[in-house]
Write an enzyme that holds these catalytic residues in place. Structure first.
Site, PDB file in Angstrom:
ATOM      1  N   ALA A 298       1.039  -1.133   0.141  1.00 10.09           N
ATOM      2  CA  ALA A 298      -0.317   0.313  -0.108  1.00 10.09           C
ATOM      3  C   ALA A 298       1.672   1.461   0.035  1.00 10.09           C
ATOM      4  O   ALA A 298       2.174   0.975   0.341  1.00 10.09           O
ATOM      5  CB  ALA A 298      -0.840   0.435   0.989  1.00 10.09           C
TER       6      ALA A 298
ATOM      7  N   GLU B 164       0.734   5.460   0.915  1.00  3.84           N
ATOM      8  CA  GLU B 164       0.371   6.441   1.862  1.00  3.84           C
ATOM      9  C   GLU B 164       0.167   7.619   1.297  1.00  3.84           C
ATOM     10  O   GLU B 164       0.122   9.085   1.725  1.00  3.84           O
ATOM     11  CB  GLU B 164       1.185   7.235   2.911  1.00  3.84           C
ATOM     12  CG  GLU B 164       2.422   7.759   3.060  1.00  3.84           C
ATOM     13  CD  GLU B 164       3.582   6.623   2.805  1.00  3.84           C
ATOM     14  OE1 GLU B 164       3.308   5.246   2.279  1.00  3.84           O
ATOM     15  OE2 GLU B 164       4.823   6.684   3.083  1.00  3.84           O
ATOM     16  N   ASN B 165      -0.362   7.622  -0.471  1.00  7.10           N
ATOM     17  CA  ASN B 165      -1.018   9.485  -0.704  1.00  7.10           C
ATOM     18  C   ASN B 165      -1.607  10.210   0.192  1.00  7.10           C
ATOM     19  O   ASN B 165      -2.488   9.715   0.761  1.00  7.10           O
ATOM     20  CB  ASN B 165      -1.088   9.045  -2.338  1.00  7.10           C
ATOM     21  CG  ASN B 165      -0.135   8.065  -3.218  1.00  7.10           C
ATOM     22  OD1 ASN B 165       0.612   8.298  -2.908  1.00  7.10           O
ATOM     23  ND2 ASN B 165      -1.158   7.050  -3.088  1.00  7.10           N
TER      24      ASN B 165
ATOM     25  N   GLU C  77      -0.604   2.637   7.033  1.00 11.64           N
ATOM     26  CA  GLU C  77      -0.784   3.922   5.756  1.00 11.64           C
ATOM     27  C   GLU C  77      -1.583   4.910   6.113  1.00 11.64           C
ATOM     28  O   GLU C  77      -0.682   6.772   6.638  1.00 11.64           O
ATOM     29  CB  GLU C  77      -1.339   3.909   4.674  1.00 11.64           C
ATOM     30  CG  GLU C  77      -1.060   2.131   4.358  1.00 11.64           C
ATOM     31  CD  GLU C  77       0.198   2.039   4.183  1.00 11.64           C
ATOM     32  OE1 GLU C  77       1.154   3.607   3.771  1.00 11.64           O
ATOM     33  OE2 GLU C  77       1.434   1.404   3.461  1.00 11.64           O
TER      34      GLU C  77
HETATM   35  N1  BES Z   1       5.963   3.653   1.782  1.00 13.04           N
HETATM   36  C1  BES Z   1       5.192   2.563   2.063  1.00 13.04           C
HETATM   37  C2  BES Z   1       5.265   2.059   0.404  1.00 13.04           C
HETATM   38  C3  BES Z   1       6.508   1.568  -0.359  1.00 13.04           C
HETATM   39  C4  BES Z   1       7.639   1.078  -0.170  1.00 13.04           C
HETATM   40  C5  BES Z   1       6.933   2.314  -1.208  1.00 13.04           C
HETATM   41  C6  BES Z   1       8.847   0.805  -0.768  1.00 13.04           C
HETATM   42  C7  BES Z   1       8.329   1.974  -2.590  1.00 13.04           C
HETATM   43  C8  BES Z   1       8.709   1.351  -1.441  1.00 13.04           C
HETATM   44  C9  BES Z   1       3.690   1.998   2.622  1.00 13.04           C
HETATM   45  O1  BES Z   1       3.504   3.267   3.655  1.00 13.04           O
HETATM   46  C10 BES Z   1       4.312   0.316   3.358  1.00 13.04           C
HETATM   47  O2  BES Z   1       5.425   1.047   4.216  1.00 13.04           O
HETATM   48  N2  BES Z   1       3.529  -0.842   2.710  1.00 13.04           N
HETATM   49  C11 BES Z   1       3.923  -2.038   3.204  1.00 13.04           C
HETATM   50  C12 BES Z   1       2.812  -2.217   3.961  1.00 13.04           C
HETATM   51  C13 BES Z   1       2.899  -2.026   5.006  1.00 13.04           C
HETATM   52  C14 BES Z   1       1.731  -2.495   6.456  1.00 13.04           C
HETATM   53  C15 BES Z   1       3.905  -2.388   5.773  1.00 13.04           C
HETATM   54  C16 BES Z   1       4.356  -2.218   2.015  1.00 13.04           C
HETATM   55  O3  BES Z   1       4.160  -2.494   1.130  1.00 13.04           O
HETATM   56  O4  BES Z   1       4.645  -3.802   1.984  1.00 13.04           O
HETATM   57 ZN    ZN Z   2       5.101   2.532   5.258  1.00 12.51          ZN
END
Ligand code: BES
Ligand code: ZN
Length: 891
Positions: free
Chosen positions: A303, A305-306, A339
């Site tokens: 996911a 967080e836009n 998020e």
């Molecule tokens: N900011 C991240 C998404 C992301 C991850 C963007 C890697 C670019 C590179 C987001 O907040 C995030 O951490 N997502 C996790 C899920 C979370 C519940 C651990 C993910 O994508 O696994």
């Molecule tokens: Zn994150």
């Protein structure tokens, strides 16, 4: 002489390297203030047109401006110089200067554009010098909607295309030319021109929706955003449908493709709970006019967080509110909470640069279970947290680990920052500090920190200084020692002497090969278990003992109360046997998980025998908490797969059957209204015994599996879902072609994304070589979504029975396989190579990936090699111990 020359050549090389790295950053002196973006995507031809104005502030007169752009075709770039008074931006909701005001500058300068593809930059050179102060750039450009799941990209279903975005960390520049660094915040006016039947979703709310500019299109204008970083912008185009709700006066929508809108209800309830919780916790209200959460059919991460417009992969947002099982719901609620935490930690207050990514991800990780644990205490999140901490400690005990704050300049380096250190370690260190300060003191510090940096950026120091000032405790010393030093402290205790307990600090390595490196020390709060509140003492690198009152009223001497400390402990034999005797009664489940983790780690590092660990396991075998047994089961898998000889494996299985059959039997058959934990426990024991080839469990698995796939009895209500899942996994391990085809059909046809990906993962459990080949061909054929291919490969690489065949296949068919992977999933596959456990395969892996480079996977490869080495060590040091322990179990 020779040495001198080499040294100076080396210096030159380093300077050159430093220069190229530095050159990836934008020149200073130009600050963007406002973007107005109009995008016209064409979902059929997979292209888009962009019209953009950027209001920038020049610190000094200049003839050129450099910004980021990648895979963008510029049509025209002009610069307008306007009287300063014409601009009134900066406040949320203020109206931008209309385009006509800009045209009042009758003499825009037209730029000559040069592109630097390697640096992902464009430089605009103007005929005359632009004055210091405000300048407006007007840019017309086109781009392609790519299929790489980053930038502005196409996401497809069987029936249509969607145009969606994913910008973090450095891909905003693929959708709009921009000053694509997190500290260069600006406000945004976004406009989308889309097909009449479609809608668009972006960060802010829609302020106008008008037909045109051409027949068959309409134009959606979104409100001005607050100041925000480039990587948090989002725009999504398609026929999304949403369910709607409200929390603390904020409208919330959860959206998906039209066929899946039924599955959005649970996430909506989660978001409502979480928003209210965070408003109160942070003491700062959610700042956007609305919150949208959208599930996208193709999505690389879990996911994103836009700001005001969170995007998800379908499995992390969509779940059947009635029929969905608890693990699925836990996952959705947790991702939603993660998020949403970023809306404060990350979006309102952003790290100054990617070296401090942990300020985003560590906080969101630490926070993600908090609201959900309050919402559903029966889901036992504190135990999950203890398991994550244990896994992180093992990760961080590898040679190749990194510091929480680490240099990252190129896009590849920045991508590699999203790892278990930024998430797990930073999250755990924050949790330790919270536990030491007390929840309310810590919360107040969090509030102060956020309040001081709203709509701006912050550094590590900003955070720990805020906490230090607020608590009058040495948070700065504690946090800096964990953020700027790599690795895990090991606290080795001696027997208590009057008034204190001697303790020695060293850096802990999981591998016995590395030895015990001296010289590193931490400032660490050590909390002792008592009958009431824990007693915490701050241990500094200079201290050799913990001063403690003679009687702390403790049931046992246990030096990691609540299991929140980021350290491993080693006790004396005497201390340890006292703990062992009382583990089930005096320790909490998270503490028992920590104890198991420490015991495993000490064996892995060669400090104790795997037999000691297994003794502890047998001591805890009747633990009623699923997470405790889950921790055990995972390690038993490692013992079985990597330590045991073939013969010992059979003996181990016999011991496990003898020990755990009665435990499983005592649980009885699933009853209605059973606790979630008990269901989980049964599922875990079922798998443990299934792996140990327990005949009764294997035949039960067959029967249950037959019922799961009984076409005449779809959705058998009497089936316990947890047990049914476990049964299918066990059966698949020994499954034949007929069962495979049934699972394959679900993976292709299910309309429930969770069920579909579960089925995909189940395919990877079949061990018959012909079926393994079928699965690999299936992945390589491109029929599996790129977002999912890696999960199948990783599962096949992790299983001892299938990993060799998978590895041979991957090497032979690399081009086809590689084409199915995205930037971060390529790294996942490289990481899974760490499951091998032989020197030969280690060298094969190193050799192969030296010739076949995978983007953003350099550190991951080093870690995988490290894991293989650790595994080889583990076997060498424990194989005999295991053999002896098994002999001692013979009757
Ligand atoms: N900011 C991240 C998404 C992301 C991850 C963007 C890697 C670019 C590179 C987001 O907040 C995030 O951490 N997502 C996790 C899920 C979370 C519940 C651990 C993910 O994508 O696994
Ligand atoms: Zn994150």
């Amino acid at each position: 002489m020779y040495v001198r020359r080499t040294v100076s050549a080396f210096v030159v090389l380093v300077l050159m390297l430093a220069f190229t790295v530095q050159a990836q950053r934008l020149p200073t002196g130009v600050r963007p203030e406002h973007y107005a973006l109009t995008l016209t995507p064409d979902l059929q031809t997979a292209t888009f047109r962009g019209e953009e104005t950027i209001d920038v502030m020049l610190d000094a007169p200049s003839k050129s401006i450099t910004l980021n752009a990648a895979e963008i075709r510029f049509d025209e770039v002009k610069a307008y110089v306007l009287p300063v008074a014409a601009y009134t931006y900066g406040k949320l909701g203020s109206q931008p200067v209309p385009l006509s005001a800009m045209q009042s500058d009758k003499h825009p300068q037209i730029a000559k554009i040069t592109l630097d593809a390697a640096k992902e930059q464009a430089t605009f050179r103007f005929p005359e010098e632009l004055p210091a102060g405000k300048v407006t750039l007007e840019i017309r450009y086109t781009g392609a909607l790519n299929d790489k799941l980053r930038g502005f990209y196409l996401s497809k279903t069987k029936t249509r295309n969607y145009a969606v975005t994913q910008f973090e960390p450095t891909d905003a520049r693929r959708a709009y030319p921009s000053f694509d660094e997190p500290a260069l915040k600006a406000t945004y006016d976004i406009t989308l021109i889309v097909d009449s039947g479609d809608t668009a979703i972006s960060n802010a709310n829609i302020v106008s929706d008008k037909a045109g500019p051409v027949a068959g299109k309409h134009t959606l204008r979104f409100a001005t955003t607050p100041k925000m970083s480039t990587y948090l912008v989002a725009f999504l185009v398609g026929d999304f449908k949403c369910s709607e709700g409200k929390s603390d006066g904020v409208p919330i929508r959860v959206c998906s493709t039209p066929d899946k809108v039924e599955l959005t209800k649970f996430a909506l309830e989660s978001a409502k709970y979480v928003l209210h919780y965070y408003d109160a916790y942070f003491g700062i209200k959610y700042p956007m006019p609305k919150l949208d959460m959208v599930a996208l059919p193709d999505f690389e991460a879990g996911a994103m967080e836009n700001f005001g417009c969170i995007t998800y992969r379908e499995t992390d947002l969509l779940v059947d509110a009635k029929a969905g099982d608890v693990p699925e719901k836990k996952r959705v609620a947790e991702v939603v909470a993660h998020e949403m935490a970023h809306q404060w930690f990350g979006d309102m207050v952003t790290m100054q640069w990617w070296d401090n990514l942990w300020l985003n991800e560590g906080f969101a990780t630490w926070m993600e279970t908090k609201p959900v644990a309050e919402w559903h205490p029966e889901w036992k999140f504190p135990q999950d947290d203890a398991q994550s901490l244990d896994e992180t400690l093992n990760l961080d005990a590898q040679k190749t680990t990194r510091t929480i704050r680490a240099t990252a300049d190129t896009p590849d380096e920045i991508n590699e920052m999203f790892d278990g250190i930024a998430y797990g370690k930073a999250g755990a260190v924050i949790g330790m500090v919270e536990s030491y300060l007390g929840k309310e003191v810590f919360r107040q510090g969090v509030h102060n920190y956020l309040q001081a940096h709203l709509y701006a950026n912050a550094t590590a120091e900003d955070f720990w200084n805020a906490q230090t000032v607020n608590s009058h405790l040495p948070v700065d010393k504690i946090m800096s020692s964990f953020v700027t030093q790599p690795g895990v402290p090991l606290l080795t205790f001696s027997e208590r002497q009057t008034g204190n307990v001697p303790v020695m600090q060293s850096r802990f390595f999981l591998s016995s090969a590395v030895g015990n490196k001296k010289g590193q020390g931490w400032t660490v709060p050590v909390c002792l278990k008592t009958n009431g509140q824990p007693i915490c003492r701050v241990l500094t690198p200079e201290d050799a003992s913990l001063p403690l009152p003679m009687d702390v009223g403790a049931p046992v001497f246990y030096a990691n109360a609540a299991g929140k400390g980021y350290y491993r402990t080693a006790y004396t034999r005497l201390q340890f046997s006292a703990i062992l005797a009382k583990a089930e009664t005096a320790l909490t489940p998270p503490e028992r998980i920590g104890l198991l983790g420490d015991s495993w780690a000490l064996a892995a590092s060669g400090r104790s025998s795997i037999g000691d660990y297994l003794d502890l396991v047998m001591e805890l075998k009747q633990d009623p908490n699923a997470a405790v047994l889950d921790t055990v089961q995972k390690k038993i898998e490692v013992i079985d797969s990597d330590i045991a000889t073939k013969q010992d494996r059979a003996e181990l299985a016999a011991v496990l059957r003898r020990q755990f059959e009665p435990v499983y039997a005592a649980l009885g058959t699933p009853a209605k209204k059973e606790s979630f934990d008990r269901q989980q426990l049964r599922g875990i024991l079922f798998q443990l015994l299934g792996d140990a080839e327990d005949p009764a469990v294997l035949s039960q698995a067959q029967q249950l599996t037959a019922r799961v796939f009984d076409v005449n009895n779809k959705k058998d209500k009497t089936l316990d879902a947890t047990l049914a899942d476990a049964a299918v996994l066990v059966s698949a391990n020994n499954g034949d072609h007929a069962l495979y085809e049934k699972v394959l059909a679900v993976s292709k046809n299910s309309s429930d994304p969770g069920e579909q990906t579960d089925a995909l993962r189940t395919l990877a459990r079949f061990r018959d070589p012909a079926l393994v080949k079928q699965t690999l061909d299936y992945v390589a054929s491109g029929a599996v979504r790129n977002q999912d291919s890696w999960t199948v490969l990783v599962a096949l690489l992790r299983d001892r029975e299938t990993r060799d065949q998978t590895w041979t296949y991957i090497q032979k068919n690399w081009d086809k396989v590689h084409a199915q992977l995205t930037v971060s999933s390529g790294a996942e596959v490289v990481g899974a190579m760490g499951s091998f456990c032989t020197v030969r395969q280690r060298d094969e892996v190193a050799g192969f990936f030296a010739d076949h480079k995978v983007d953003a996977a350099e550190r991951t490869l080093a870690k995988a090699i490290d894991s293989i080495n650790d595994c080889v060590q583990l076997r060498d040091s424990q194989e005999l111990n295991l053999h002896q322990w098994l002999a001692s179990q013979r009757r």
